[in-house]
Scaffold this motif. Structure first.
Motif, mmCIF file in Angstrom:
data_model
loop_
_atom_site.group_PDB
_atom_site.id
_atom_site.type_symbol
_atom_site.label_atom_id
_atom_site.label_comp_id
_atom_site.label_asym_id
_atom_site.label_seq_id
_atom_site.Cartn_x
_atom_site.Cartn_y
_atom_site.Cartn_z
ATOM 1 N N SER A 14 0.830 -1.203 0.000
ATOM 2 C CA SER A 14 0.000 0.000 0.000
ATOM 3 C C SER A 14 0.873 1.265 0.000
ATOM 4 O O SER A 14 1.786 1.396 0.819
ATOM 5 C CB SER A 14 -0.906 0.002 1.231
ATOM 6 N N GLN A 15 0.581 2.196 -0.908
ATOM 7 C CA GLN A 15 1.303 3.470 -0.898
ATOM 8 C C GLN A 15 1.002 4.249 0.378
ATOM 9 O O GLN A 15 1.844 4.988 0.877
ATOM 10 C CB GLN A 15 0.925 4.308 -2.127
ATOM 11 N N GLN A 16 -0.191 4.046 0.917
ATOM 12 C CA GLN A 16 -0.584 4.727 2.143
ATOM 13 C C GLN A 16 0.353 4.369 3.297
ATOM 14 O O GLN A 16 0.564 5.167 4.207
ATOM 15 C CB GLN A 16 -2.032 4.362 2.499
ATOM 16 N N ARG A 17 0.925 3.172 3.248
ATOM 17 C CA ARG A 17 1.853 2.743 4.299
ATOM 18 C C ARG A 17 3.062 3.666 4.392
ATOM 19 O O ARG A 17 3.568 3.932 5.484
ATOM 20 C CB ARG A 17 2.302 1.300 4.025
ATOM 21 N N PHE A 18 3.522 4.164 3.253
ATOM 22 C CA PHE A 18 4.644 5.092 3.278
ATOM 23 C C PHE A 18 4.279 6.352 4.061
ATOM 24 O O PHE A 18 5.079 6.882 4.822
ATOM 25 C CB PHE A 18 5.052 5.502 1.859
#
Length: 567
Positions: free
Chosen positions: A262-266
């Motif tokens: 998930s890009q949100q994890r970054f």
């Protein structure tokens, strides 16, 4: 927003550059150029007929690859090197527009593209290039990344994404430094404002003779959706050797090794770490380790030693005999003693470090990075004291009981010492703020030296193979989730017992494996890890490249470690 009223340096065939100007040119190998162009064609479609820009085109290798994969595209290139631009024009023909000039000036790009919209970018921007503008000037021009420690390539990424039309795609070939703590602003800029489609960490050796790792990014200019998933993969050393020898392709490795995160994890990570090695199935164990928090460096006063290499090379001012650390390459330097400006090569060179463990009059023992191992310390050098011009840092710290951590090398190397000795620039020292809580030195050493923290560090940093210049920084060390014990709490009691065991282990030179595993069990108990978690620790260490730190810590049976909790 970029300013568009500053005149460009050049519209013609040449640009006047300062003497010794470092262009940061790293020409792209054909196989990497072809794969990068293929990535664009995969998303744009082979019949795409828009404008594709390379803002640091060199001799046109990337645009030539784009021409082969997107034959209908109009090719636009720019470079600061007039000779390279001439080569690119001859190579690319009349479906290209190549300009010579300072690409970081925002007015240059609109002039170069003749009003056409840029629908794609393909770029291997200069790595570590000198800049024609100061940080203040760059910020005035609109570069938000021109703060703190930044590099030429990060500015090119920011400029390219500004030039790219909404919905367009960009492929960047970047140094592995994008994963380092100092480049968090670049990672955050990309993760917050653009949709990251692919991150490929290819490692070192992709560019012949360039000893830096390589990363390829594919990014779309659109606001990322909350559910955006990023395709990621890493090229192991064996697979990289196979690619470089022509036995397989990057596309084949991509298909075999890729997974999605998930890009949100970054963005939920406060340092916006791109922890691409962490698979979704590993999140639970990492959460267990992270849930107790960190901020352990707040318990200490920290610093590092004298800014000298282990060889102790200095240059001596011909005017006043003041010394300064010898630069790594010839350059003009200003003496801090008298203000005299001279070329470093014209100055007298001396070494103020002797390789000996025998005390010399006027010298102090010197600890360098290679002297520090896991629970081990040696000291084979002496440094001359009171040399005018040399900043010896905090002399008082050199005689205190302190935690020492080696900056360079794979993994985490640390020990505690009471020895009166100076350290050099690749050794960080930590002294407790509260001298009544000296046990925190040994507790922290135990966590840093544990297999659990080593596995965590390998996964989160991605530093799981040899490279030319591996290192940790104070910022990356601070991010390690070492819990801060509160007096009287269960964690405090656990920390005291860990510290007692570590003291004994340190006295024995870290050689007792049974005690080592006992300490590991206490640390596992603190993090509430079970046998399946410890199997994961072993798997992570064993899956890393077969280097000395991995071999030393991988030889254990996870069932031989009992997760012990002190009540």
């Amino acid at each position: 927003m970029f300013i568009t009223e500053t005149p460009a340096h050049s519209d013609g065939a040449s640009l006047s550059l300062p003497t010794g100007f470092e262009k940061g040119q790293v020409y792209t190998p054909s196989f990497l150029a072809a794969w990068s162009a293929n990535l664009l064609a995969e998303y744009l479609g082979p019949q795409w007929d828009g404008c594709i820009l390379d803002p640091a085109c060199g001799d046109g290798e990337l645009l030539h690859a784009a021409k082969n994969h997107l034959p209908n595209a109009h090719l636009i290139g720019a470079d600061i090197d007039a000779e390279a631009c001439s080569s690119a024009r001859k190579r690319l023909g009349n479906r290209s527009s190549i300009k010579t000039g300072d690409m970081l000036l925002s007015t240059f790009l609109p002039h170069a593209i003749d009003g056409r919209r840029i629908g794609a970018v393909i770029s291997n921007p200069p790595w570590g290039a000198d800049l024609l503008h100061s940080a203040d000037q760059l910020r005035t021009l609109g570069y938000s990344l021109a703060t703190g420690q930044f590099d030429s390539w990060s500015l090119f990424v920011e400029m390219s994404m500004q030039a790219l039309h909404e919905g367009g795609y960009a492929v960047f070939i970047l140094p592995d430094a994008i994963f380092s703590p100092e480049h968090a602003p670049t990672r955050r800029l990309l993760a917050q404002h653009y949709s990251i489609k692919l991150i490929a960490r290819l490692g070192e050796g992709i560019f012949r003779g360039v000893y830096r790792g390589t990363t390829v990014l594919l990014v779309r200019k659109e606001q990322p959706k909350s559910a955006q998933r990023v395709e990621v993969f890493r090229l192991s050393k064996s697979k990289r050797d196979a690619v470089l020898s022509g036995n397989c392709s990057l596309q084949e490795i991509r298909t075999e090794e890729r997974h999605y995160i998930s890009q949100q994890r970054f963005l939920t990570d406060k340092e916006c770490r791109w922890d691409i090695d962490v698979r979704e199935t590993e999140k639970n164990i990492l959460d267990k380790i992270e849930v107790l928090g960190g901020g352990w460096t707040d318990l200490f006063v920290s610093g590092r030693g004298v800014e000298l290499s282990k060889r102790g090379l200095v240059r001596i001012c011909r005017n006043c005999d003041h010394a300064l650390p010898a630069p790594t390459r010839p350059r003009e330097v200003t003496c801090r003693g008298c203000g005299h400006v001279d070329n470093s090569e014209a100055m007298l060179q001396q070494s103020i470090v002797q390789v000996t463990d025998t005390k010399q009059a006027g010298f102090m023992p010197l600890i360098v990075g290679e002297d520090i191992g896991r629970y081990v310390l040696s000291c084979s050098r002496q440094i001359k004291m009171n040399v005018p011009g040399i900043n010896y840092k905090c002399i008082e710290a050199y005689s205190q009981e302190r935690l020492l951590i080696r900056k360079t090398g794979v993994g985490l190397k640390a020990t505690v010492t009471k020895r009166q000795a100076a350290t050099n620039q690749v050794v960080f020292h930590y002294v407790p703020k509260n001298h009544q809580h000296r046990f925190l030195l040994y507790y922290t050493l135990g966590i840093l030296s544990s297999r659990i923290m080593f596995a965590y560090h390998l996964r989160k940093s991605g530093e799981n193979e040899w490279r030319s210049h591996p290192y940790v920084t104070p910022k990356s060390l601070k991010e390690l989730p070492i819990p801060i014990p509160s007096p009287g709490s269960q964690i405090w009691r656990q920390a005291e017992v860990i510290a007692e065991k570590v003291k004994v282990h340190l006295q024995n030179g870290g050689k007792c494996k049974a005690l080592d595993l006992e300490i590991e069990g206490l640390i596992a108990g603190m993090y509430r890890l079970d046998h399946s978690d410890l199997r994961w620790v072993k798997e992570v260490i064993c899956s890393a490249q077969d280097l000395e730190p991995m071999r030393a810590l991988s030889d254990f049976d996870s069932h031989a470690i009992g997760s012990e909790i002190i009540l």
